[in-house]
Design an enzyme around this catalytic site. Structure first.
Site, short mmCIF file in Angstrom:
data_model
loop_
_atom_site.label_atom_id
_atom_site.label_comp_id
_atom_site.label_asym_id
_atom_site.label_seq_id
_atom_site.Cartn_x
_atom_site.Cartn_y
_atom_site.Cartn_z
N HIS A 191 0.80 -1.22 0.00
CA HIS A 191 0.00 0.00 0.00
C HIS A 191 0.84 1.27 0.00
O HIS A 191 0.41 2.29 -0.52
CB HIS A 191 -1.02 -0.04 1.13
CG HIS A 191 -2.10 -1.02 0.81
ND1 HIS A 191 -2.13 -2.30 1.32
CD2 HIS A 191 -3.12 -0.95 -0.07
CE1 HIS A 191 -3.15 -2.94 0.79
NE2 HIS A 191 -3.76 -2.15 -0.05
N GLU A 433 -10.76 -11.34 -5.61
CA GLU A 433 -9.35 -11.29 -5.21
C GLU A 433 -8.96 -12.51 -4.37
O GLU A 433 -7.81 -12.68 -4.03
CB GLU A 433 -9.03 -9.98 -4.49
CG GLU A 433 -9.94 -9.63 -3.34
CD GLU A 433 -9.64 -8.25 -2.73
OE1 GLU A 433 -8.58 -7.68 -3.02
OE2 GLU A 433 -10.48 -7.76 -1.95
N ASP A 457 -4.17 -8.76 -4.65
CA ASP A 457 -4.37 -9.88 -3.73
C ASP A 457 -4.52 -11.21 -4.46
O ASP A 457 -4.00 -12.23 -4.00
CB ASP A 457 -5.60 -9.64 -2.85
CG ASP A 457 -5.27 -8.69 -1.71
OD1 ASP A 457 -4.24 -8.91 -1.05
OD2 ASP A 457 -6.01 -7.72 -1.52
N CYS A 504 -9.33 -3.62 -10.71
CA CYS A 504 -8.80 -2.46 -10.01
C CYS A 504 -7.45 -2.77 -9.37
O CYS A 504 -6.89 -1.96 -8.67
CB CYS A 504 -9.79 -1.94 -8.98
SG CYS A 504 -10.28 -3.19 -7.80
C1 PEP Z 1 -6.33 -5.66 -5.04
O1 PEP Z 1 -6.17 -6.51 -4.17
O2 PEP Z 1 -5.96 -5.81 -6.23
C2 PEP Z 1 -6.96 -4.38 -4.71
C3 PEP Z 1 -7.26 -3.51 -5.65
O3 PEP Z 1 -7.16 -4.10 -3.40
P1 PEP Z 1 -6.02 -3.63 -2.39
O4 PEP Z 1 -4.79 -3.30 -3.19
O5 PEP Z 1 -6.54 -2.42 -1.68
O6 PEP Z 1 -5.85 -4.81 -1.51
MG MG Z 2 -7.14 -6.32 -2.30
#
Ligand code: PEP
Ligand code: MG
Length: 577
Positions: A191, A433, A457, A504
């Site tokens: 993140h 995911e 994920d 995403c």
């Molecule tokens: C993902 O897991 O691809 C996602 C978009 O969620 P995050 O990165 O917030 O876990």
């Molecule tokens: Mg995720």
């Protein structure tokens, strides 16, 4: 001496500036008895005085650089430093037990922390435990003659060097002065790296040893295009990097011409390129980069940026701002994804052996229904102001999806009964995911309006390779045929059941993955805003004919991720000629 470290390219761009080490010093000490109690008390008082002066300065700097609200936490620290119950208790320990200030401070602070943390039904008092911990650390550093880093008081251009950066550390960086960052650990989809991309800061993560190799103030280059960190670069290297940076900026200027263009392939097929955001403040980037939708609003940052749970009203305002800001274009808001590497200081959750496999995202929401219901009410109310999609993260079973949907339906009914307006075109979707959900995508597709594939994920769970651990980053393979088959199966299942499918995860904005996804017929591509124009430019080069065979070859003929990278490389050579 010049030294180059190889890391992972986490956010595009190049910067050269002095290093600023955001590393905590070793604050260990020995407990000793003192013979001269008066001079020990005087030593302790001095540490309090310098700590107070220091916190006052940090507070004033933070007010100027980060704003009134960010500076609030330092007011709380000052109150502790001036609280005779706290300092008096330490002085009593020194007097009565004849022990050194370090030991008296540590023992007293522990007592306060235990009491505050025990007040489990009072989030405000629990937050005081974190304040006592922070203040004690500062006093201890002064007693031991060590220096603590103060990111809020950075007042000149720097490159932040840290072991790791938590999302809240990243949020506190002042973009005016912070030109980039380099860390020991982390991966491209951790993140902190995602935040760096939304702040448009060049970043290199996972260098293993940057915090040991560089000293405060030494010149460093962060090359977020190649993943290199150069300590004490030569003049010739600096000149080379400047050239490379100029070329990158020129390329960016070319992409910018596509800002108001639609996202179409070379033969005119239209797809949606959307932006991922973390807060309403990211909306400027969404507009500047010509996003056609918001494909993921990570609401957990709203929880992480406040001192206590955001109220329904706070949330409603934030969601409404984003929805209205998009002027009728779609906004997908994901319910909170706390857990894994995202924590709240004011929510004391049990430690877990494997937090990414633990009580995270929808699991946490379903175990804390009141918090979940508050968020859903805020979302439902905001849905009246535009085109909203509510999305649930980390769904692994149909039970979880049905439970989340039934709670949403209950809240909707209660609001409607009270005459509160809810949007008529609200969509409800889920992230894919967890591999289990991808495998059963045909069943899930019958119960939602859309899917959004979270590859960050999905890859880590499919390959069993922690997304933030650079020692297993060689296994974190977006283009591995196993991952691609799950993605293809999900897209096909969505289309067979008449729903749309987006992505995403960071793979949507990846140059290698994008042509494969386009070949699979993915409908929506949501990415860091700063990737949008690069991908729009790439889309313009590809025609349906060019990519016709790509998906099948990548999923069913190739045996490795490398073969797929080569497939795309060869294709790009062909279309670029
Ligand atoms: C993902 O897991 O691809 C996602 C978009 O969620 P995050 O990165 O917030 O876990
Ligand atoms: Mg995720």
């Amino acid at each position: 001496m010049t030294k180059t470290l190889k890391g992972i390219a986490a956010s595009d761009g190049i910067a050269v500036a002095p290093a600023y080490l955001l590393v905590e010093p070793d604050l260990s000490f020995s407990k000793t008895t003192v013979s001269d109690v008066d001079s020990e008390l005087a030593r302790f008082k001095r540490a309090i005085e310098v700590s107070t002066a220091e916190v006052e300065k940090i507070r004033d700097d933070a007010k100027k650089s980060l704003g009134e609200e960010e500076a609030q936490v330092f007011e709380a620290h000052l109150m502790i430093l001036m609280d005779p119950e706290f300092t008096g208790a330490i002085e009593n320990e020194i007097k009565e037990q004849k022990i050194n200030s370090e030991a008296a401070l540590d023992e007293t602070a522990q007592k306060f922390i235990t009491i505050f943390e025990g007040m489990t039904d009072n989030a405000y008092m629990q937050q005081r435990a974190a304040d006592v911990r922070d203040v004690s650390k500062r006093i201890m550093a002064h007693l031991l003659g060590k220096e603590l880093p103060n990111p809020a008081s950075i007042d000149h251009e720097v490159i932040v060097v840290a072991h790791d950066l938590t999302p809240s550390d990243t949020a506190q960086l002042n973009k005016k002065y912070v030109k980039g960052f380099i860390t020991d650990i982390g991966g491209r989809t951790a993140h902190s790296a995602i935040m760096a991309r939304s702040l448009e800061l060049p970043a290199v993560v996972g260098t293993d040893s940057i915090t040991k190799d560089v000293e405060n103030g030494q010149s460093v280059v962060v090359d977020g295009l190649n993943g290199d960190a150069v300590i004490e670069p030569t003049e010739a290297q600096v000149a080379d990097y400047q050239k490379k940076s100029e070329a990158f900026l020129k390329q960016k200027a070319e992409w910018e011409k596509l800002k108001n263009e639609p996202s179409v392939t070379a033969d005119g097929k239209k797809f949606t390129i959307a932006a991922n955001i973390g807060t309403p403040n990211d909306m400027q980037g969404v507009k500047d980069n010509g996003a056609e939708a918001v494909g993921l609003y990570r609401t957990e940052f709203l929880y992480m940026d406040s001192k206590d749970f955001p109220t329904e009203e706070d949330q409603f305002k934030a969601y409404k701002e984003v929805i209205e800001g998009m002027n009728g274009k779609q906004v997908i808001i994901r319910t909170m994804d706390i857990g894994g590497d995202k924590h709240l200081d004011y929510w004391d959750l049990p430690e877990e052996m494997n937090p990414f496999l633990g009580v995270r995202a929808i699991r946490l929401s379903l175990q804390n229904e009141e918090i979940f219901r508050t968020q859903l009410r805020a979302l439902l109310r905001a849905s009246a102001y535009g085109k909203l999609g509510i999305m649930f993260p980390m769904i692994g079973t149909l039970y979880e999806l049905r439970k989340a949907k039934s709670i949403l339906a209950e809240e909707k009914e209660k609001l409607t009964a009270k005459g509160i307006k809810v949007g008529d075109n609200l969509e409800v979707g889920m992230m894919i995911e967890v591999p289990a959900a991808a495998v059963l995508a045909d069943q899930f597709a019958k119960e939602v309006d859309f899917f959004s594939i979270g590859t960050n994920d999905l890859i880590q769970y499919t390959m069993a390779a922690d997304r933030g651990n650079d020692n297993v980053s060689y296994l974190y393979q977006p283009a591995n045929p196993s991952v691609l088959r799950l993605i293809k199966h999900t897209i096909d299942a969505a289309h067979e059941n008449g729903i749309w499918c987006g992505m995403c995860g960071e793979a949507a904005g990846d140059n290698t993955m994008f042509p494969i996804l386009l070949s699979m017929g993915l409908d929506e591509y949501s990415m860091s805003a700063t990737s949008i124009l690069r991908i729009r430019s790439l889309m313009k080069k590809l025609s349906t004919e060019d990519i016709k065979e790509l998906a099948n070859k990548a999923c069913f003929v190739s045996e490795t991720a490398e073969e797929n990278e080569k497939l795309v490389d060869d294709l790009m050579k062909k279309v670029n000629n």
